[in-house]
Design a protein around this motif. Sequence first.
Motif: not given
Length: 465
Positions: A46, A129, A131, A384
């Motif tokens: 990420t 990833v 988030r 994002e």
Amino acid sequence: MIEQIRIDDAESKRILDLEESHYLDLKSADIAPAKLTEAVSAFANTAGGELFIGIDEADHNGRKIRHWRGFSDVEEANNHIQVIEAMSPLGTHYRATFLAADGRSGYVLQLIIFKTKDILYASDGVAYVRRGAQKQSVKGEEALHRLRLDKGIVSFEDETLNLDPKLITNSVAIIEFMLNVVPTGEPDTWIAKQNLVAEGKPTVAGLLLFADEPQAALPKRSAIKLFRYKTKEAEGNRESLAFDPLTIEGPLDQQIREAVARTKKLVEGINRLGPNGLESVTYPHETLHEIITNAVLHRDYSIAADVQVRIYDNRIEVESPGRLPGHVTKENILDEQSARNPKIVRLINKFPDAPNKDVGEGLNTAFEAMKKLRLKEPVIEESEHSVTINIRHTPLASAHDTVIAYLENNDEITNMIARDLTGIRSENSMKSVFLSLKDRGLIEPVPGKTIGGKAAWRKTKPKKR
């Protein structure tokens, strides 16, 4: 040998009080090494981040209580280090430090995880990833393809569309280009050599560069939207729109030039309060040109959204669809390069008076131009799904200097005027600036204007003898 550092009590308390976030996580020393690789994978895939291993957390009457319980010695963390090291052939995706704190037990392992160019898999063979403060697994070929696009491993610019290749081999755009750049060449041959046609179909890169109307083939993902909001608020709304948003279309070279020109024209119509009264707002041409160019050339064209240029009374925001590619982060963007669309970047550089003359130097030029005008550097934010560069019309001078400069030409200043001049949003923060200047004997309250919204300040008057 991993570095060992001894920290004081204040620093260990700061670590215990850290809030878990998109960029930070705290784990117990009991975490299984294999499980730890999931967190490392999530950060590396990420935006990078930081891990502290050796922090326990318990729920006490609805409150999270943390305490320091590190590894008894550095050798106890060997399995964790070995499994992290094995995640990448070169082992350059992280940096480790052991932290020992006065009066606290054991060594906490601090890991700084770098954003990687390639996908980093956990020991279970799954990619993760980050988030928010959570990790998510990336499963299925579609999800992995999305991650490859996000990281710039593959590029949507090479995708083909089931359209007539004449859209790019016989367009006005390619004919003008050939006459100016390759006058002895033939469009069909040159386009084929540049791999802009595959299996008789035009690629996305070819359409964006040489179709007269790429938006007909790539709707909602290949134009620039221009907004003018008559406000200084954090977000614009329909009521503050000066006019319906403008849509700028055409091949990329044409889009960039038109967007920069229109943005400059709209900005020139804005006045703001300065030390000498109303002043025209000025942004360096280089800054607008380079940031808009960067947004167009490095965006993710697989995302169905247009580049947005939002002009406010006190700033310009340029939003580009897609996350930062490869190993590029907000922190290293001025020093690192990773082209998501290398073919577009290379070929548009061949255009007469190319928008990206100094390849790789665009944002550096934009930042330097702001400094020369004594304006604060642009601010880069990554969400994002997009990257936004905020070009603020805020003086580089300190708030204190700005207030004094204003009072050189004006009798008094209010909190509202000062916030407008300095870019400070908080009334209390601005009040602290006033009080600091008062303590230094430079300003004083205006008699009869000391309460509420009408409160004002002036330069300190000499005391009568």
